[in-house]
Each structure stands twice: as C-alpha cells, then as structure tokens.
Design an enzyme around this catalytic site. Structure first.
Site: not given
Ligand code: GAL
Length: 653
Positions: A143, A299
């Site tokens: 990210e 994710e």
């Molecule tokens: C994203 C990040 C992850 C985790 C996640 C939690 O922004 O890439 O590592 O922190 O959020 O929602």
C-alpha cells in the site's frame, strides 16, 4: 481457480501454531497467502545479519501443503536500526514535523538510503527463493502512499528539483508552467524551488499539482527499484503491488499499472454503511479497467476492522457477498487481511480468518465455507467483464479539482460516485477508464467533472462523438490544461464545439434549485449551476428559480454522427442517465428487483451471470433463460432464482 487466502504474518507465531496453520489453511480452502509483509526486522535483525532459516521453514511448509506464496518484498516497514542509523530516511510533513518510527511506512519515498537498503533486502530475498516451489508471485512493498502520501523533507525537495528539471528543462519553462509571474513567485535558479510546504496562504496551484505528480512518481520509483531486481533475479514470476482503495488519491494508478503483471486492490467497505458496496464497485470497475484483465483483491477484512471510530463486524453472509462482488466485477483472487489475528500490536482488534477464538468461531466457519465454495467454480478464473459504458477518471484532474481557491470545493470521488451510482443501480456495467483510452468500443461515455483536461482528451472525445458516440459531460469540466492554466475563450474551451455551448460564469449552489424540462416535467439541481450560452445545443432543461431562472441547465447537441449532453448542474441523475442510455442503446444486464447486482463474466465458451442480493429482503429473480446455479445444483437449469438477503447465485449459460 480463483485464488483464495490471506496476508500471512508467521513471525508472530511458534512453530507449533504454524503447523496448525497449515492444517487450517487446508480446511479453509486457502490456495495462496501473501507472506512476510512486515518481516524485515525478523529476517535482518541487525544490519547485514540475515536470519532466513525460520522463513525457509515457512516457505517449505506452505509448498508442502500446496499453498502458493505471493511473497512480499518485506520493505513496507523498515526496522528501527535503519532509522536509528539514518534518521534522514524518516518522512517530514508539510508543516515541517519529522515523523517518528514506531508505526510503519516510516520512510521518505525519495530517500536513496531507504531505496538502497530495500534493494539489498530484495536481492537477498529474490536470490534465496528463486525457483522455490511455493513462490507464485511477488507482492512489492505494501500500500504505497497509504500513510505517507507525500514527504516534504530536504531530500524530497532535492528530488523534486531533479524531477522538475526533467519535466521542464529550463527554469524559464518552469516559470511559465507555474505562472510564477503571479504574486512575485518568479524563480531565478532551481535551488530556490521547494516543496509546497505550509505557507502564509494558498501555495502556487501548479506547484501543488506537480507535487502530487512527483510524489506518485517518487513512490513508483521505490516500486521500480524493487521490480528491476525481481525481473533480473526471478524473470517470469509475476509482480504486483496492492493499491489502497479510493479513499485516498496519492498514486496515479495509470502510471503504475503498466509496470505490474497483475493489478491488485485492498477494499474495506464499512459494514455500517448500506451503500458501501457501491463505492467498492466503482473501485473494482476502475482497477479492472486499468489493465482490462482479471485483478486480485489482495486484502479485505473477514469481519471488523480496527481503524474506524466504531467498527462493526460483517454480519453473517456479508463477507461472502462482498467477496463474490469482487469476483463478479473481475477479480481472480480473494484474500484477506489477515490469516491469524495477533494477540498484541496495533491490529489485535482487526478481524482475521482465524480469530482470537480459533477455529470454532463464526468468522472461521464463514471464511472456510467460502474457500470450499470457490474451489467448486475453478472455471470462473480468467473470464472477463464487458462494458458498453465508460466513465472517465484521471488522477491529475482529481488532484487539480481539489486544489484550494476554486469557485467551490468540489469533491472528485463524490462526483464520480454520484454519476456511477444510478448506472450501478440499473445494472449497467461500466468500465472506468483513463481519458486517453480508445473509446470507440463504448456506446456511452460519461465525463463527470473532468476539471483538468488535456487537449488530447478533447480530441479523443471529439473523434468519439463525431464517430457516433454518446457523451455526457458534467459541469466544471475542461477548465484547465495540465499546468492548471485556465483555457481562454469561454469555458469549456476545448469542448465547446462538441457541446455546442459556452459557459460564461460559474454559480456554485448553496441550496437546490428548481429545473423545468422541455417535456414539461420538473426536477431540481444541486451543487453547482452555470450561466450557459447555447451555440447550437438544444435545451433539455432550464433553471426555474434563482438568478439563472430561464437559462439553460441541461443541453443536448448533435455533433457529427453522435450526441453530446451537458449537465450544467447536478440533476437527479437516474432519469437523465436513463434517457441517455436508452438513446445510446445501452441496456442493463438484467432488469431485476432493486438491490440485486447483476454482472456477467464472459468465458470463451460460457458466460456466467452472477447475482448478488445487497438488500435485506429475500427476492426472486426471473432469468432470461434457464441456467444452472453453480453454487447450488450445477446439474439443474432453473428459470428463476430465489436469493436470500446477502444471497449469491452464479448462473452458467
Ligand atoms: C491495510 C494494510 C494491512 C492492514 C489492513 C488493516 O491498509 O495494508 O497491512 O493494516 O489495512 O485493515
């Protein structure tokens, strides 16, 4: 196969737990994990001292269990020893505050020290795992731009000057591009130029715009530094990096995606927001359209996140529905953050596939259920989404629109979503594309508020409409060029001939204003209004009240073989876009009950109609022809489908 899995952070767990992980992954149908994102301090505990033994075991264990690894390059959070030795790598805010270590993403993207250490780590990692049977893909960084959207330190300032020299060549050209005659800002040497740090009042807008471009490029250079190593050491292993959803605008995806093999996105719709899936849908259509190929949902949360003021778990069925939504809109992978919920650290209240409660939990049961379900539909992977409608989207225009000292503070994403939502609700599939895209394959192109518009975009739109295309342009579009300099000669100068009008003045609205349509119906406009002089366009609606009473609000202009609509305010967009769609011959995927999203993924031999009930009531959907639901009984074609609230069906036809 639709890849399924999660971020895997094995450094938190003992060997015993990791052995259990492999068993649970098999039970949950996990086929891919993205591992090692925050492992830098664990694999290099002291500078140059490598400790990869434990990670070898992790990789071997995963390979043995048949789980592919999207291997993270581990550079997302440099260890404390690096910023201790080199405090200059820490990022600085626009107000001069240098940020401390102790969280993550604590590096200035322009830092040569950070980049050199990242390169060293990635070389080590890539040589160690080249040819490893688990290695399926690279996940570079994590990210980029999420926390550090721009850095304003002296190292960044120097890098900015280099970037500007490459862009403009001479200081005279820069002075012209930035209109520095204004407020006595003329530069005599490059050395005088700084980032747009906090200043007494509005910093130079073109300087701010270039700083957005530069900051996206500086982060891209971090990505490319690692990508070059990976291409050299592990040619043939695909590379991706995960974009943060559209909540932030730091990276111009269009300059990044040509360097990736797969585009991936992280998506966290708020379970408390009943319309969150619409914004998610927009991001999915955008990410898919960047490369016109399947993308990866790298994710999402299995249930609650930890970073909103109030965090709702996903109610039963919501995680499955959201996952299928991503697949319907072109994803070939569904991964979660994260596999196992940690007991300590900032994310201990963030959900995971394996919660604190372990295997006997609703979240594990639901995620494992989805894994098993996805394993039954391998044929979906690689199929494509097709759209007749394109919405133009452009990062420089986003950055430009949201600069200060404008007629009103308009929000780019809000405007896009306002135009997208009625199309989404009507089940009209959209691509969301860059303005330079060949538009000839689309029946309709929608341009919401493209404030900054290059001459080439105007030429693209002109050719599109002249060739028979249907175009909708909304207010405050085509106002400035790429240097944030207003086009002269009546707005929107580069589009006037296409639209058949001239905008004389901007009248941002405080309150809604009445509209009267030429067919006698009435409506209202919000957000914005304009003093429009038609030059050949037909008036479809006029303002009824206020200072602009009687003047054109919505127009339609026949240009070449096509038609160009102009919205000088924001009307109720559903009926207006509905009329334009029917004129353009755009039809919905399905005319189903409200709240049911319908998308088709096309394979070479079959098409798959995916139905998603975002509503809270059960519904029955009549199908255009009999087809089997692959998720219930693939052997029995049905003419109608009953969808429970949050229900999903995949009809093969
Ligand atoms: C994203 C990040 C992850 C985790 C996640 C939690 O922004 O890439 O590592 O922190 O959020 O929602």
């Amino acid at each position: 196969m639709i890849r399924y899995g999660a971020d895997y952070n094995p450094e938190h767990w003992s060997e015993e737990v990791r052995r259990e992980d492999l068993k649970l992954m098999a039970e949950a149908g996990v086929t891919m994990v993205t591992a090692g994102i925050y492992s830098w301090a664990a694999v290099e505990p002291r500078p140059g001292e490598w400790d990869f033994g434990w990670f070898d075991d992790v990789m071997d264990g995963l390979a043995g269990a048949g789980v592919q690894v999207c291997l993270a390059t581990m550079t997302a959070s440099p260890p404390p020893w690096l910023s201790h030795a080199h405090p200059e790598i820490l990022p600085v805010r626009a107000d001069g505050v240098r940020l401390s270590p102790g969280a993550r993403q604590q590096f200035c993207p322009s830092s040569p020290v950070y980049r050199a250490h990242a390169e060293r780590l990635v070389s080590e990692l890539a040589s160690r795992y080249a040819g490893h049977p688990a290695l399926a893909m690279w996940h570079v960084g994590n990210e980029y731009g999420c926390h550090i959207r721009a850095c304003y330190c002296d190292v960044s300032a120097e890098d900015f000057r280099r970037w500007l020299r490459e862009r403009y060549g001479t200081i005279g050209e820069l002075n012209s591009a930035w209109t520095t005659t204004f407020w006595s800002q003329r530069y005599s040497t490059w050395d005088e130029i700084l980032p747009p740090r906090v200043a007494p009042t509005f910093p130079n807008p073109a300087q701010q715009l270039d700083y957005h471009r530069f900051s996206s490029d500086a982060a891209l250079e971090c990505f490319l530094t690692e990508q070059r190593v990976l291409r050299r050491v592990t040619p043939g292993v695909p590379i991706t990096t995960n974009f943060v959803g559209l909540v932030q605008k730091a990276l111009d995806w269009h300059t990044w995606t040509p360097h990736e093999d797969f585009v991936s996105l992280d998506s966290y719709p708020d379970p408390y927001d009943p319309r969150a899936h619409v914004e998610a849908a927009f991001a999915y259509d955008l990410v898919r359209s960047t490369k016109d190929q399947p993308w990866l949902l790298l994710e999402q949360a299995p249930s609650a996140v930890n970073w909103r003021p109030r965090n709702s778990p996903k109610p039963p069925g919501a995680m499955r529905l959201g996952s299928w939504q991503a697949i319907a809109q072109g994803a070939d992978a569904v991964l979660f953050f994260q596999w196992r919920q940690t007991s300590g650290g900032a994310e201990k209240f963030h959900s995971a596939m394996v919660p604190h409660g372990g295997r006997d939990t609703r979240t594990f049961r639901e995620t494992a259920g989805l894994g098993q379900e996805l394993a039954r539909v391998p044929e979906l992977a690689g199929t494509r989404v097709r759209a007749d409608v394109a919405i133009l989207h452009d990062w420089p225009s986003w950055w430009g629109l949201e600069l200060d000292s404008h007629p009103a503070q308009l929000e780019y994403l809000e405007t896009h979503l306002a135009h997208y939502a009625p199309l989404f609700d009507a089940n009209i599939t959209c691509d969301v594309v860059h303005p330079s895209r060949d538009l000839s394959r689309y029946k309709l192109v929608v341009v919401p508020n493209l404030y900054l518009l290059e001459q080439e975009t105007a030429d693209n739109l002109r050719a599109y409409v002249a060739g028979g295309g249907h175009l909708v342009v909304s207010y405050f579009t085509g106002i400035v060029d790429g240097r944030d300099r207003a086009y002269l000669g009546g707005h929107p100068a580069p589009l006037r001939d296409i639209l058949g009008l001239r905008v004389d003045e901007f009248w941002p609205l405080e309150d809604a204003v009445d509209l009267r349509f030429a067919d006698g119906t009435t409506g209202s406009g919000t957000n914005w209004s304009e003093w429009i002089e038609t030059e050949g366009a037909e008036v479809i609606a006029s303002f009824e009240g206020g200072e602009l009473a009687g003047r054109p609000a919505i127009t339609r202009h026949v240009f070449g073989d096509g038609v160009a609509w102009y919205l000088g305010t924001r009307p109720d967009l559903g009926p207006v876009l509905g009329r334009v769609c029917s004129e353009a011959g755009v039809s919905p995927v399905l005319d189903g009950p409200p709240g049911v999203q319908a998308v088709v993924r096309h394979g070479e031999e079959s098409a798959y109609l995916i139905l998603l009930n975002h509503g809270t009531e059960p519904v029955t959907v009549d199908l255009p022809h009999a087809a089997p639901d692959l998720l219930t009984d693939p052997s029995r074609p049905v003419r109608e489908v009953r969808l429970a609230p949050r229900g999903v069906a995949v009809l093969k036809g």
